[in-house]
Write a protein that holds these residues in place. Structure first.
Motif, PDB file in Angstrom:
ATOM      1  N   UNK A   9     -12.847 -13.120  -4.002  1.00  0.00           N
ATOM      2  CA  UNK A   9     -14.108 -13.846  -3.955  1.00  0.00           C
ATOM      3  C   UNK A   9     -13.991 -14.974  -2.954  1.00  0.00           C
ATOM      4  N   UNK A  10     -14.910 -14.994  -2.023  1.00  0.00           N
ATOM      5  CA  UNK A  10     -14.920 -16.007  -0.965  1.00  0.00           C
ATOM      6  C   UNK A  10     -16.313 -16.625  -0.928  1.00  0.00           C
ATOM      7  N   UNK A  11     -16.441 -17.767  -1.595  1.00  0.00           N
ATOM      8  CA  UNK A  11     -17.755 -18.406  -1.724  1.00  0.00           C
ATOM      9  C   UNK A  11     -18.739 -17.415  -2.341  1.00  0.00           C
ATOM     10  N   UNK A  12     -19.794 -17.080  -1.598  1.00  0.00           N
ATOM     11  CA  UNK A  12     -20.783 -16.137  -2.129  1.00  0.00           C
ATOM     12  C   UNK A  12     -20.461 -14.690  -1.776  1.00  0.00           C
ATOM     13  N   UNK A  13     -19.357 -14.456  -1.060  1.00  0.00           N
ATOM     14  CA  UNK A  13     -18.987 -13.094  -0.655  1.00  0.00           C
ATOM     15  C   UNK A  13     -17.880 -12.554  -1.554  1.00  0.00           C
ATOM     16  N   UNK A  14     -17.840 -11.225  -1.647  1.00  0.00           N
ATOM     17  CA  UNK A  14     -16.814 -10.586  -2.457  1.00  0.00           C
ATOM     18  C   UNK A  14     -16.309  -9.336  -1.739  1.00  0.00           C
ATOM     19  N   UNK A  15     -14.993  -9.202  -1.703  1.00  0.00           N
ATOM     20  CA  UNK A  15     -14.351  -8.019  -1.131  1.00  0.00           C
ATOM     21  C   UNK A  15     -13.725  -7.228  -2.269  1.00  0.00           C
ATOM     22  N   UNK A  16     -14.176  -5.992  -2.496  1.00  0.00           N
ATOM     23  CA  UNK A  16     -13.646  -5.122  -3.543  1.00  0.00           C
ATOM     24  C   UNK A  16     -12.815  -4.016  -2.912  1.00  0.00           C
ATOM     25  N   UNK A  17     -11.685  -3.698  -3.543  1.00  0.00           N
ATOM     26  CA  UNK A  17     -10.813  -2.631  -3.062  1.00  0.00           C
ATOM     27  C   UNK A  17     -10.401  -1.759  -4.248  1.00  0.00           C
ATOM     28  N   UNK A  18     -10.597  -0.443  -4.101  1.00  0.00           N
ATOM     29  CA  UNK A  18     -10.187   0.513  -5.127  1.00  0.00           C
ATOM     30  C   UNK A  18      -9.409   1.642  -4.462  1.00  0.00           C
ATOM     31  N   UNK A  19      -8.331   2.091  -5.101  1.00  0.00           N
ATOM     32  CA  UNK A  19      -7.555   3.234  -4.635  1.00  0.00           C
ATOM     33  C   UNK A  19      -7.765   4.374  -5.620  1.00  0.00           C
ATOM     34  N   UNK A  20      -8.150   5.534  -5.095  1.00  0.00           N
ATOM     35  CA  UNK A  20      -8.533   6.639  -5.973  1.00  0.00           C
ATOM     36  C   UNK A  20      -7.530   7.789  -5.865  1.00  0.00           C
ATOM     37  N   UNK A  21      -8.035   9.016  -5.631  1.00  0.00           N
ATOM     38  CA  UNK A  21      -7.142  10.164  -5.622  1.00  0.00           C
ATOM     39  C   UNK A  21      -6.193  10.149  -4.432  1.00  0.00           C
ATOM     40  N   UNK A  22      -5.084  10.852  -4.576  1.00  0.00           N
ATOM     41  CA  UNK A  22      -4.103  10.918  -3.505  1.00  0.00           C
ATOM     42  C   UNK A  22      -3.267  12.178  -3.621  1.00  0.00           C
ATOM     43  N   UNK A  23      -2.610  12.537  -2.529  1.00  0.00           N
ATOM     44  CA  UNK A  23      -1.736  13.706  -2.531  1.00  0.00           C
ATOM     45  C   UNK A  23      -0.561  13.447  -1.590  1.00  0.00           C
ATOM     46  N   UNK A  24       0.493  14.244  -1.723  1.00  0.00           N
ATOM     47  CA  UNK A  24       1.654  14.026  -0.874  1.00  0.00           C
ATOM     48  C   UNK A  24       2.574  15.224  -0.818  1.00  0.00           C
ATOM     49  N   UNK A  25       3.431  15.225   0.193  1.00  0.00           N
ATOM     50  CA  UNK A  25       4.491  16.212   0.372  1.00  0.00           C
ATOM     51  C   UNK A  25       5.781  15.442   0.627  1.00  0.00           C
ATOM     52  N   UNK A  26       6.851  15.817  -0.059  1.00  0.00           N
ATOM     53  CA  UNK A  26       8.094  15.085   0.111  1.00  0.00           C
ATOM     54  C   UNK A  26       9.296  16.001  -0.056  1.00  0.00           C
ATOM     55  N   UNK A  27      10.393  15.590   0.560  1.00  0.00           N
ATOM     56  CA  UNK A  27      11.669  16.254   0.379  1.00  0.00           C
ATOM     57  C   UNK A  27      12.509  15.471  -0.613  1.00  0.00           C
ATOM     58  N   UNK A  28      13.322  16.186  -1.377  1.00  0.00           N
ATOM     59  CA  UNK A  28      14.141  15.583  -2.425  1.00  0.00           C
ATOM     60  C   UNK A  28      15.605  15.935  -2.173  1.00  0.00           C
ATOM     61  N   UNK A  29      16.471  14.939  -2.298  1.00  0.00           N
ATOM     62  CA  UNK A  29      17.904  15.166  -2.155  1.00  0.00           C
ATOM     63  C   UNK A  29      18.632  14.346  -3.203  1.00  0.00           C
ATOM     64  N   UNK A  30      19.606  14.965  -3.885  1.00  0.00           N
ATOM     65  CA  UNK A  30      20.304  14.235  -4.919  1.00  0.00           C
ATOM     66  C   UNK A  30      21.606  14.885  -5.316  1.00  0.00           C
ATOM     67  N   UNK A  31      22.137  14.416  -6.421  1.00  0.00           N
ATOM     68  CA  UNK A  31      23.407  14.915  -6.928  1.00  0.00           C
ATOM     69  C   UNK A  31      23.362  15.085  -8.429  1.00  0.00           C
ATOM     70  N   UNK A  32      24.080  16.089  -8.928  1.00  0.00           N
ATOM     71  CA  UNK A  32      24.163  16.360 -10.350  1.00  0.00           C
ATOM     72  C   UNK A  32      25.306  15.553 -10.950  1.00  0.00           C
ATOM     73  N   UNK A  54      -0.985  10.515   1.258  1.00  0.00           N
ATOM     74  CA  UNK A  54      -2.349  10.083   1.557  1.00  0.00           C
ATOM     75  C   UNK A  54      -3.009   9.588   0.279  1.00  0.00           C
ATOM     76  N   UNK A  55      -3.795   8.505   0.427  1.00  0.00           N
ATOM     77  CA  UNK A  55      -4.603   8.047  -0.698  1.00  0.00           C
ATOM     78  C   UNK A  55      -5.949   7.569  -0.188  1.00  0.00           C
ATOM     79  N   UNK A  56      -6.984   7.809  -0.997  1.00  0.00           N
ATOM     80  CA  UNK A  56      -8.341   7.413  -0.632  1.00  0.00           C
ATOM     81  C   UNK A  56      -8.600   5.996  -1.106  1.00  0.00           C
ATOM     82  N   UNK A  57      -8.887   5.099  -0.165  1.00  0.00           N
ATOM     83  CA  UNK A  57      -9.199   3.703  -0.482  1.00  0.00           C
ATOM     84  C   UNK A  57     -10.690   3.470  -0.281  1.00  0.00           C
ATOM     85  N   UNK A  58     -11.272   2.770  -1.223  1.00  0.00           N
ATOM     86  CA  UNK A  58     -12.700   2.446  -1.219  1.00  0.00           C
ATOM     87  C   UNK A  58     -12.831   0.934  -1.048  1.00  0.00           C
TER      88      UNK A  58
END
Length: 205
Positions: free
Chosen positions: A94-117, A132-136
């Motif tokens: 909120x900035x005086x009489x102005x307002x900035x709203x931010x929302x993060x909604x659906x998203x998707x991704x691709x990743x590689x996994x590496x580890x040890x047992x 990727x994510x959709x920001x409003x």
């Protein structure tokens, strides 16, 4: 005779409820996770002609579905994973009489996994990939929705507790590129950085 039948029944019950059998980690899997995350959005904008540079904080719950495929050799594990989910990340300035709203909604991704047992039922891993994510973004008299591109880095642990079922716990961070929205007297350049913790259940095929 009754004593023998009782012993047999007790042994069968112990086998049914005993520890998980040793199984490999190769093959496909699918799962569902829930978590809680936050996002710091760095902004550099103009509101009613005034230049401002502020950080906007958002937070909220996340729900993610994922599937992938993994290979194990000795104590090494390699895999790839795709994910899709929804978040309730939300915040405002909120900035005086102005307002900035931010929302993060659906998203998707691709990743590689590496580890040890660590043992036959415990996997420690790290991941890196594309997210990727959709920001409003809402400004006075203006609304902008964009899919942001980011780099995801994370680490986690997976514990097999019965058969091919397991649970996992993860921590992730995503760094998104810069985006612009608005125009004239109300405009903003913004860049988001997300982090979240997540717990999920997995079924390996």
């Amino acid at each position: 005779m009754h004593r023998h039948l009782g012993a047999i029944a007790a042994a069968a019950a112990l086998l049914a409820w005993g520890p998980a059998p040793a199984l490999g980690w190769d093959g496909g899997y699918a799962g569902l996770g829930i978590g809680y995350g936050s996002s710091v959005v760095q902004t550099d904008g103009r509101f009613s002609g005034d230049a401002l540079g502020l950080d906007l904080n958002t937070s909220g719950a996340l729900l993610t579905g994922y599937s992938g495929y993994g290979w194990s050799s000795g104590g090494l594990y390699l895999g790839g994973e795709a994910s899709y989910g929804f978040s309730a990340l939300s915040g405002q300035l909120r900035l005086d009489d102005n307002r900035l709203d931010m929302d993060a909604r659906e998203g998707w991704g691709l990743s590689g996994v590496m580890g040890g047992l660590v043992n036959q039922n415990t996997l420690l891993y790290g991941r890196a990939g594309y997210q990727q994510r959709k920001y409003d973004l809402s400004l006075p008299g203006f609304r902008d929705q964009d899919w942001l591109d980011g780099l995801r880095i994370g680490a986690g642990a997976e514990f097999r507790f019965w058969g091919r079922s397991s649970i996992r716990f993860e921590y992730n961070q995503v760094w998104y590129g810069e985006e612009s929205a608005g125009g004239d007297d109300n405009a903003v350049d913004y860049q988001a950085r997300e982090s979240w913790i997540e717990a999920g259940g997995i079924l390996r095929f």
